[in-house]
Design a protein around this motif. Sequence first.
Motif: not given
Length: 467
Positions: A402-412, A424-438
């Motif tokens: 569920r986390l962003y699946c591309f590299k977060t760095g490269g080259k320099d 943190y973004m993955g956690a936020i998205l998971q919280n959104v889904m948890a709250v919405y389904t509740q």
Amino acid sequence: MPEESTIEERLSKKSAKIKSDMEIVEETGELGWNAVDISHETFHLDIPRDNQEYASINLPIHSSFVDIFLMYMPISFIEDVWEFWGPSHWVYGSSNNPATINCGYYDIKAVYTMLAVYIRLCGLQNPTKGNEKNERPLRNVINESLTAIKESHPDHHFSGETIIETLISRFHIPKELYVQLGKHLEGVIGHCGRSLICDEKLLHFTGESALIRKISSKPDKIGFWFYEAVCMLNAKTPYLLLSRVQDTCANTKTHISCDEILEEWGNIAIRYKIQNCYSNPLLVFDSYYTVNAGRNYLNDHNVSFIGSCNTVRFRGIVAAMKLCKQFVKKPGDTGCIYHPGKHEIFVNHIDPDNEIGNKHVLSNAFSPVLGTRSGENTIPVYDQYKLLFGGCDKFNRNLHKRLYCFKTGGKDKKGSTGHVHKFYMGAILQNVMAVYTQLHPETKDELSFMQMCLELSGELIEYVTTL
């Protein structure tokens, strides 16, 4: 054959052990513990009847995905992140032909458009790799996302793929704003229910960073260590209330101690008690965090807890248990002592399951009930610990794919900041889904994470068109 010791010698050794244990008890200030026969005495968890078992949500039941998301990432927070990094952070292009996003001033439409694309990529989970035919896989999927956005909103102007790609690689929540993010996470929850489960997550990362931890017992083995505190929205749905990356670093001489983390977790419980007049939620944590300084802080502030224990850190209580003849040696056996002055109970149980083995658990959240006896096979404190602990494990397992699946760095460019950010973004998205389904229980069995991300991305773009 060695000579057998005489009765006098055995008695002398026993007396010496008793004397040594008594000295340890006195030295550590652990006088006053009494033996408990759990076959004749019961201990009940101190939870008022009006305290709800699960957390409540402080949002209208008709809240949409974007309504929930904006609770975590409001315009004011976006501006704070932008201003933290400063104008030079948003310069892009070549050294011969540089440009600055919106002249260095924060561009809320561009950031929310970027987040909509980012969320869409998290939902699709299609980490295309570069090759001879596809040298810029991230740019290509960004372009595909923007094309879909522009086709659905032909009358509106959106930032181009170069700016979106630049923002994805640079718009990262800094550690200096984690406390503020934590307040946003807490703000969605009215009260956190019966328990606050506290543990950690090791997120795999092998790039360059002074914060990398190597823990061979963890599934990811090496990476960034995140402290976590979750509450439960129902029996199966955890919600992240607090996360903090372990920034212990010899270079900067920073350090986060276990008692500091326990204090931070305890303060969550205290805040909910003040705000909602509920009893303190029960903190549940493992032996890594159970230290005397943290224990004293929780007791001094009337925060209820159950923590498993490393006996090396609690020599005084272990010695008291021996003096009370409650120290056990065989699988299935249980020893128990209680301190009426401190209102604490200490349980030693050897679980027949070899993977669990010998466990010691300490709590200040149980009271003896006179004239009653424990049910058959009931182990006070230990059973509750086994039942409640595991919320963080559920949350971390759900994060898989569920986390962003591309590299977060490269080259320099180092990838460490972006890698922490994607947690943190993955956690936020998971919280959104948890709250919405509740809030919308009819969607609980049908809504997938990908569907949620695609719908949230679309709603966020709709929101951008209103700004």
